[in-house]
Design an enzyme around this catalytic site. Structure first.
Site, PDB file in Angstrom:
ATOM      1  N   ASN A 127      -3.394   6.176  -1.625  1.00  0.00           N
ATOM      2  CA  ASN A 127      -3.278   6.377  -0.181  1.00  0.00           C
ATOM      3  C   ASN A 127      -2.773   7.765   0.198  1.00  0.00           C
ATOM      4  O   ASN A 127      -3.019   8.233   1.303  1.00  0.00           O
ATOM      5  CB  ASN A 127      -2.397   5.296   0.434  1.00  0.00           C
ATOM      6  CG  ASN A 127      -3.189   4.009   0.544  1.00  0.00           C
ATOM      7  OD1 ASN A 127      -4.347   4.029   0.951  1.00  0.00           O
ATOM      8  ND2 ASN A 127      -2.595   2.901   0.141  1.00  0.00           N
ATOM      9  N   SER A 160       0.833  -1.204   0.000  1.00  0.00           N
ATOM     10  CA  SER A 160       0.000   0.000   0.000  1.00  0.00           C
ATOM     11  C   SER A 160       0.863   1.247   0.000  1.00  0.00           C
ATOM     12  O   SER A 160       0.366   2.337  -0.293  1.00  0.00           O
ATOM     13  CB  SER A 160      -0.840   0.052   1.275  1.00  0.00           C
ATOM     14  OG  SER A 160      -1.615  -1.083   1.395  1.00  0.00           O
ATOM     15  N   GLU A 195      -3.906   0.149  -9.156  1.00  0.00           N
ATOM     16  CA  GLU A 195      -2.922   1.228  -9.272  1.00  0.00           C
ATOM     17  C   GLU A 195      -1.591   0.560  -9.637  1.00  0.00           C
ATOM     18  O   GLU A 195      -1.076  -0.258  -8.873  1.00  0.00           O
ATOM     19  CB  GLU A 195      -2.842   1.951  -7.913  1.00  0.00           C
ATOM     20  CG  GLU A 195      -2.133   3.269  -7.929  1.00  0.00           C
ATOM     21  CD  GLU A 195      -2.130   3.941  -6.539  1.00  0.00           C
ATOM     22  OE1 GLU A 195      -2.249   3.251  -5.502  1.00  0.00           O
ATOM     23  OE2 GLU A 195      -1.986   5.171  -6.501  1.00  0.00           O
ATOM     24  N   HIS A 253      -1.168  -2.591  -7.202  1.00  0.00           N
ATOM     25  CA  HIS A 253      -1.916  -2.272  -5.987  1.00  0.00           C
ATOM     26  C   HIS A 253      -3.412  -2.467  -6.225  1.00  0.00           C
ATOM     27  O   HIS A 253      -4.075  -1.596  -6.789  1.00  0.00           O
ATOM     28  CB  HIS A 253      -1.578  -0.828  -5.584  1.00  0.00           C
ATOM     29  CG  HIS A 253      -2.169  -0.387  -4.292  1.00  0.00           C
ATOM     30  ND1 HIS A 253      -2.394   0.930  -3.987  1.00  0.00           N
ATOM     31  CD2 HIS A 253      -2.589  -1.087  -3.208  1.00  0.00           C
ATOM     32  CE1 HIS A 253      -2.927   1.012  -2.790  1.00  0.00           C
ATOM     33  NE2 HIS A 253      -3.055  -0.199  -2.293  1.00  0.00           N
TER      34      HIS A 253
HETATM   35  N1  LIG Z   1      -6.146  -4.466   3.614  1.00  0.00           N
HETATM   36  C1  LIG Z   1      -6.321  -3.640   2.574  1.00  0.00           C
HETATM   37  O1  LIG Z   1      -7.395  -3.034   2.390  1.00  0.00           O
HETATM   38  C2  LIG Z   1      -5.198  -3.454   1.570  1.00  0.00           C
HETATM   39  C3  LIG Z   1      -5.483  -2.802   0.355  1.00  0.00           C
HETATM   40  C4  LIG Z   1      -4.484  -2.707  -0.610  1.00  0.00           C
HETATM   41  C5  LIG Z   1      -3.216  -3.234  -0.348  1.00  0.00           C
HETATM   42  N2  LIG Z   1      -2.953  -3.839   0.853  1.00  0.00           N
HETATM   43  C6  LIG Z   1      -1.609  -4.406   1.042  1.00  0.00           C
HETATM   44  O2  LIG Z   1      -1.689  -5.804   0.811  1.00  0.00           O
HETATM   45  C7  LIG Z   1      -0.718  -6.485   1.612  1.00  0.00           C
HETATM   46  C8  LIG Z   1      -1.415  -7.524   2.456  1.00  0.00           C
HETATM   47  O3  LIG Z   1      -2.354  -6.875   3.294  1.00  0.00           O
HETATM   48  P1  LIG Z   1      -3.567  -7.689   3.969  1.00  0.00           P
HETATM   49  O4  LIG Z   1      -4.517  -6.657   4.461  1.00  0.00           O
HETATM   50  O5  LIG Z   1      -4.039  -8.767   3.035  1.00  0.00           O
HETATM   51  O6  LIG Z   1      -2.806  -8.348   5.223  1.00  0.00           O
HETATM   52  P2  LIG Z   1      -3.275  -9.586   6.119  1.00  0.00           P
HETATM   53  O7  LIG Z   1      -2.692  -9.343   7.460  1.00  0.00           O
HETATM   54  O8  LIG Z   1      -4.737  -9.828   5.997  1.00  0.00           O
HETATM   55  O9  LIG Z   1      -2.525 -10.850   5.408  1.00  0.00           O
HETATM   56  C9  LIG Z   1      -1.143 -10.969   5.329  1.00  0.00           C
HETATM   57  C10 LIG Z   1      -0.799 -12.445   5.162  1.00  0.00           C
HETATM   58  O10 LIG Z   1       0.601 -12.547   4.859  1.00  0.00           O
HETATM   59  C11 LIG Z   1       1.069 -13.729   5.470  1.00  0.00           C
HETATM   60  N3  LIG Z   1       2.534 -13.688   5.561  1.00  0.00           N
HETATM   61  C12 LIG Z   1       3.307 -13.032   6.457  1.00  0.00           C
HETATM   62  N4  LIG Z   1       4.612 -13.252   6.209  1.00  0.00           N
HETATM   63  C13 LIG Z   1       4.664 -14.071   5.107  1.00  0.00           C
HETATM   64  C14 LIG Z   1       5.733 -14.662   4.380  1.00  0.00           C
HETATM   65  N5  LIG Z   1       7.003 -14.449   4.697  1.00  0.00           N
HETATM   66  N6  LIG Z   1       5.411 -15.462   3.339  1.00  0.00           N
HETATM   67  C15 LIG Z   1       4.117 -15.691   3.006  1.00  0.00           C
HETATM   68  N7  LIG Z   1       3.066 -15.150   3.675  1.00  0.00           N
HETATM   69  C16 LIG Z   1       3.337 -14.355   4.707  1.00  0.00           C
HETATM   70  C17 LIG Z   1       0.358 -13.770   6.808  1.00  0.00           C
HETATM   71  O11 LIG Z   1       0.370 -15.090   7.364  1.00  0.00           O
HETATM   72  C18 LIG Z   1      -1.052 -13.298   6.410  1.00  0.00           C
HETATM   73  O12 LIG Z   1      -1.882 -14.401   6.075  1.00  0.00           O
HETATM   74  C19 LIG Z   1       0.001  -5.401   2.418  1.00  0.00           C
HETATM   75  O13 LIG Z   1       1.169  -5.022   1.744  1.00  0.00           O
HETATM   76  C20 LIG Z   1      -1.021  -4.261   2.432  1.00  0.00           C
HETATM   77  O14 LIG Z   1      -0.415  -3.000   2.596  1.00  0.00           O
HETATM   78  C21 LIG Z   1      -3.921  -3.981   1.818  1.00  0.00           C
END
Ligand SMILES: NC(=O)c1ccc[n+]([C@@H]2O[C@H](COP(=O)([O-])OP(=O)(O)OC[C@H]3O[C@@H](n4cnc5c(N)ncnc54)[C@H](O)[C@@H]3O)[C@@H](O)[C@H]2O)c1
Length: 295
Positions: free
Chosen positions: A189, A118, A151, A139
C-alpha cells in the site's frame, strides 16, 4: 496446524476462509453480524460454483470446502480451538486493539495471532497482547482465492519461528509469501495508495475523466485494471483510512488524501460495496462495470 479462526466475514474474511477451507483446514468464520456471516457464506458458495463451472475444482471439492467452514457470532466460541487466528475485521484501530486484547485472553498461549490489516502497525497491535512475539501481519490480496501474494509483516517483536510457520502455511495455501518489515503501508500500500490518490487528484484537477484515466493506465502501463476502478474494488473508505495512516505515520504531505476522496467517503460512495464509487454498480450497471475489469 488444522484449526483456523477467521474474524470478519466481509470482502477479505470470506475469501480467507474460502482459501483455508479449500486446502483442508477447519475454519471457524466469526462476525458480530449474522447477516454478514450469511452473506459471506453465500459469496463463498457462488465463488466455488464459478470454479466448478470453469473446471478448476470438482463438485466434491466444493462440498468438502463448504463442510470445512462453520460460523460463530461469539469470539469466545469461535477461537476456542484455534491454532491460528486471522483477523480481517473492519480497518479501525480501536476495534482491532480491542479484538487483540480479547484474543490475548481467550486463545491458548501457542495460538498465532495474525492480522490482515492493510496499514495499521503490527507492533502496536501486538503491544496490547501478552505475547507480541506470536503476532504477525498476514496481508492477503483481494480477491483472496485468486491472488497469489501474501505480504507477511513482521512486527518489532515477531519471532523467527512464528514468521517461518506463517510463511510455510501461506505456501500450503498455494500462495507466494513475501516478508516485509512493519512501517506504515508496509510495501504493497505504500506504493499502491499514492498511485490511486494521484489518479483521484488527476480527476479532481480536471485533467481527464474516470474512463480516460483508467484507460491510460490499463493500455499504457499494462495494468489489468485502472486505478480508479481498483479503488472502487478495494473500497474508498479503506483507501482513505490507509492514506490517513501513512499521512500520520510519516508526517509527510505527499500522503494527504485528495479532498475528492474524502468527500466521496463522507457521501457514502464507497465503491462496489455501496453500489457507487467512480463507477456505477447499481444492479442495472453492475454486470457491465464489473466486467470492465477484465477488458
Ligand atoms: N478490501 C480490500 O481489498 C482489502 C485488501 C487487503 C486487506 N484488507 C483489510 O482486511 C480487513 C477487512 O477488510 P474488508 O474489506 O474485508 O472489510 P469489510 O467491511 O468488507 O468487512 C469487515 C467485516 O468485519 C466485521 N466486524 C466488525 N467488527 C467486528 C468484530 N468486533 N468482530 C468480528 N467481526 C467484526 C463486519 O461486520 C464486516 O462483516 C481490513 O483490515 C482491511 O484493511 C482489505
Amino acid at each position: 496446524m488444522k484449526n483456523i479462526a477467521v474474524i470478519g466475514a466481509g470482502t477479505m474474511g470470506n475469501g480467507i476462509a474460502h482459501t483455508f477451507a479449500q486446502k483442508g483446514f477447519k475454519v471457524q468464520l466469526i462476525d458480530i453480524s449474522q447477516q454478514a456471516l450469511d452473506k459471506g457464506l453465500a459469496t463463498i458458495g457462488k465463488n466455488l460454483d464459478r470454479m466448478v463451472a470453469k473446471e478448476k475444482i470438482t463438485e466434491a471439492d466444493k462440498n468438502s470446502t463448504l463442510e470445512n467452514i462453520t460460523t460463530a457470532t461469539s469470539l469466545k466460541e469461535g477461537v476456542e480451538y484455534a491454532e491460528l487466528v486471522v483477523e480481517a475485521a473492519t480497518e479501525n484501530i480501536d476495534l482491532k486493539l480491542k479484538i487483540f486484547e480479547d484474543l490475548s485472553e481467550l486463545c491458548s498461549e501457542e495460538t498465532i495471532l495474525a492480522t490482515n490489516t492493510s496499514s495499521i502497525s503490527i507492533t502496536q497491535i501486538a503491544a496490547v497482547t501478552v505475547r507480541p512475539e506470536r503476532v504477525i501481519g498476514m496481508h492477503f490480496m483481494n480477491p483472496v482465492p485468486i491472488m497469489k501474494l501474501v505480504e507477511i509483516i513482521r512486527g518489532y517483536n515477531t519471532s523467527d519461528e512464528v514468521t517461518k510457520t506463517i510463511m510455510d502455511i501461506s505456501k500450503q495455501l498455494g500462495k507466494i509469501p513475501t516478508e516485509v518489515n512493519d512501517y506504515p503501508g508496509f510495501v504493497a500500500n505504500r506504493i499502491l495508495m499514492p498511485m490511486i490518490n494521484e489518479s483521484i487528484e488527476t480527476l479532481y484537477n480536471g485533467v481527464a475523466g474516470v474512463q480516460e484515466i483508467d484507460t491510460v493506465m490499463k493500455l499504457g502501463m499494462a495494468h489489468p485494471m485502472g486505478p480508479l476502478q481498483l479503488a472502487d474494488f478495494i473500497g474508498l473508505d479503506v483507501c482513505l483510512s490507509i492514506l490517513n495512516v501513512m499521512y500520520d505515520g510519516f508526517k509527510n504531505p505527499k500522503y494527504a488524501p485528495c479532498p475528492l476522496l474524502v468527500n466521496m467517503v463522507m457521501a457514502g460512495k464507497l465503491g462496489v460495496k455501496s453500489g457507487e464509487g467512480f463507477y456505477d454498480y447499481s444492479e442495472s450497471r453492475k454486470a457491465e462495470n464489473v466486467a470492465k475489469q477484465f477488458q
